[in-house]
Design an enzyme around this catalytic site. Sequence first.
Site, PDB file in Angstrom:
ATOM      1  N   SER A 219       0.948  -1.019   0.128  1.00  0.00           N
ATOM      2  CA  SER A 219       0.090  -0.077  -0.122  1.00  0.00           C
ATOM      3  C   SER A 219       0.735   1.290  -0.220  1.00  0.00           C
ATOM      4  O   SER A 219       1.518   1.464  -0.837  1.00  0.00           O
ATOM      5  CB  SER A 219      -0.982   0.036   1.259  1.00  0.00           C
ATOM      6  OG  SER A 219      -1.946   0.930   1.042  1.00  0.00           O
ATOM      7  N   GLU A 342      -9.171  -4.934  -4.553  1.00  0.00           N
ATOM      8  CA  GLU A 342      -8.542  -4.002  -3.782  1.00  0.00           C
ATOM      9  C   GLU A 342      -9.474  -3.018  -2.951  1.00  0.00           C
ATOM     10  O   GLU A 342      -9.474  -3.101  -1.692  1.00  0.00           O
ATOM     11  CB  GLU A 342      -7.724  -2.973  -4.535  1.00  0.00           C
ATOM     12  CG  GLU A 342      -6.537  -3.567  -5.152  1.00  0.00           C
ATOM     13  CD  GLU A 342      -5.176  -3.890  -4.196  1.00  0.00           C
ATOM     14  OE1 GLU A 342      -5.368  -3.670  -2.980  1.00  0.00           O
ATOM     15  OE2 GLU A 342      -4.177  -4.120  -4.778  1.00  0.00           O
ATOM     16  N   HIS A 443      -7.846  -5.350  -0.528  1.00  0.00           N
ATOM     17  CA  HIS A 443      -6.644  -4.725  -0.275  1.00  0.00           C
ATOM     18  C   HIS A 443      -6.119  -5.362   1.255  1.00  0.00           C
ATOM     19  O   HIS A 443      -6.725  -5.338   2.223  1.00  0.00           O
ATOM     20  CB  HIS A 443      -6.965  -3.119   0.256  1.00  0.00           C
ATOM     21  CG  HIS A 443      -5.566  -2.256   0.255  1.00  0.00           C
ATOM     22  ND1 HIS A 443      -4.738  -2.090  -0.815  1.00  0.00           N
ATOM     23  CD2 HIS A 443      -5.194  -1.483   1.049  1.00  0.00           C
ATOM     24  CE1 HIS A 443      -3.751  -1.289  -0.509  1.00  0.00           C
ATOM     25  NE2 HIS A 443      -4.122  -0.897   0.656  1.00  0.00           N
TER      26      HIS A 443
END
Length: 539
Positions: A219, A342, A443
């Site tokens: 990330s 995600e 995610h």
Amino acid sequence: MSEHAEWSSGTAAKAAAVHAVDTADIGRTPVARTEYGKVSGFLDGSVAAWYGIPYGAPVTGTRRFRPPAPPQRWPWVKECTTFGDLAPQTMGAMVPVDSDLRMGEDCLWLNVWTPRGGAVREDGEPRPVMVWLHGGAYCLGTAAQAVYDGRRLAETGDVVVVGVNYRLGALGFLDLSSLFHGFTPNLGLHDQIAALEWVRDNIAAFGGDPGNVTLFGESSGAGCVTALLTAPRAAGLFHRAIAQSPPATTVFGQQRAAGVARRFLELIELPAARALELIDMPIDRIVQAAGVLLDEVPLREPGRLGAAPVVDGDLLPAYPVDRFQAGRSHRVPLIIGTNKDEASLFRVFRSPIMPVTPEAVNLMLEDVAASHPEVSAERIAEITSAYPDLAKTRGALAMSTDAAFRMPAHWVADGHAQHSPTWTYRFDHATPMLRAARVGAGHATELPYVFGNFGTLNHDPTFWLGGRKAATEVSGRMMRRWLAFATHGVPAAIDGSKHWPPYRPGTRSTLLIDTVDRVVEDPDAHLHTAWGDQAVGFS
């Protein structure tokens, strides 16, 4: 770094590693000698671990908005068995940490794990090093999160693992230099470079090879990886890179950074002429105002963050994705990829960080058209044509995933593969429970697979409907690929797993990671056609 330089530094590391980690007589406590003093850790099974080793001095007072300074030396054996301060931030459900941990500005520290209780390898060679940068939208997170425990990775791959804590939010990624020249932009990146310099100068004392360092992150941590891949000052500090779900186009220009800084001062009720008072202001007040800002920006402007790296003309001379596409990233092997779903996790947590509704996505597209005149209405129409369900939640989630992560990763890969070995993946695996909860391969769901750490969340629902055996097998393959890459520069699982060919812009071979791995040529071909090869920034 040349091949000769890598071998030379490896030879030096080998000589240093012969007496790398001492084991104290009482309790077999592992002790290593750093350039600032000796540090004692603890044994965790067969792995020696150190928590909270300082790589920088406390960032208080006049150091608050300045690059990190070295820590003071200590003449005693410093006990490093507990985590240091969390970087000041507004904590939330997306960052599960031990409630006993405290926040503070003595937050420049790192953790080290090394196998066999710190003993030298049987062949006397130093171990590969993997340096981890945690995620959290540039404003959340810590190296103290249990999912980042490096013990299993170190033990499985016979590598040294380092987890870096660094400044976040207003203290790490808010550029105040437009208010006063004494403030330095990109402090979080400066911290990470200081940590990499610490690794270069000290990791041999833990049995690691300073000439074989893999920088990896997820990330915003992966966004830092892609930024550092284009930062001249980071050249030679790492020799391979892994970027998991990087928001590579989320980088501010100076005009936008100045606007965010002005809004921060409004929230903290401080006129620009008195900006220097931020140096002595109580940290709680800064954190409170930053928390409002970091929530406010993505709500007002979907698709944007309140904190991010900034093109400052120094550490970052240009937008990283532009540097990649111009062939100006560092010449190191790279793994880069994203997760299939995600955006789903942000819908579940009701987080404003990503737009997950049709209304929010439409606002994002309108903002792009208004703030990027070079992006024509025709191009916006071409992009949206790839999402026939854009008026529904699933279409909005797909658009948000691709805008923030999928396409930026492809643009980086297209550029980097011009000159260096590059591999791309898509993480598709999801347990039955995560599929039932409509999270899928959301995610950050790959993190426990990479570190081999399942069950690190309180009341973790991951395996409530089964799937542990399959997940464990996926994790094993993923860890072996990441470890082979760190050791040899090629992500081969060395166990008969599917061959993972390098990425080429012409074929875009991608490894789809699932219960059974498979390689697909250009699985996102329709997106490439719609989005085009020229990057579109949403920062």
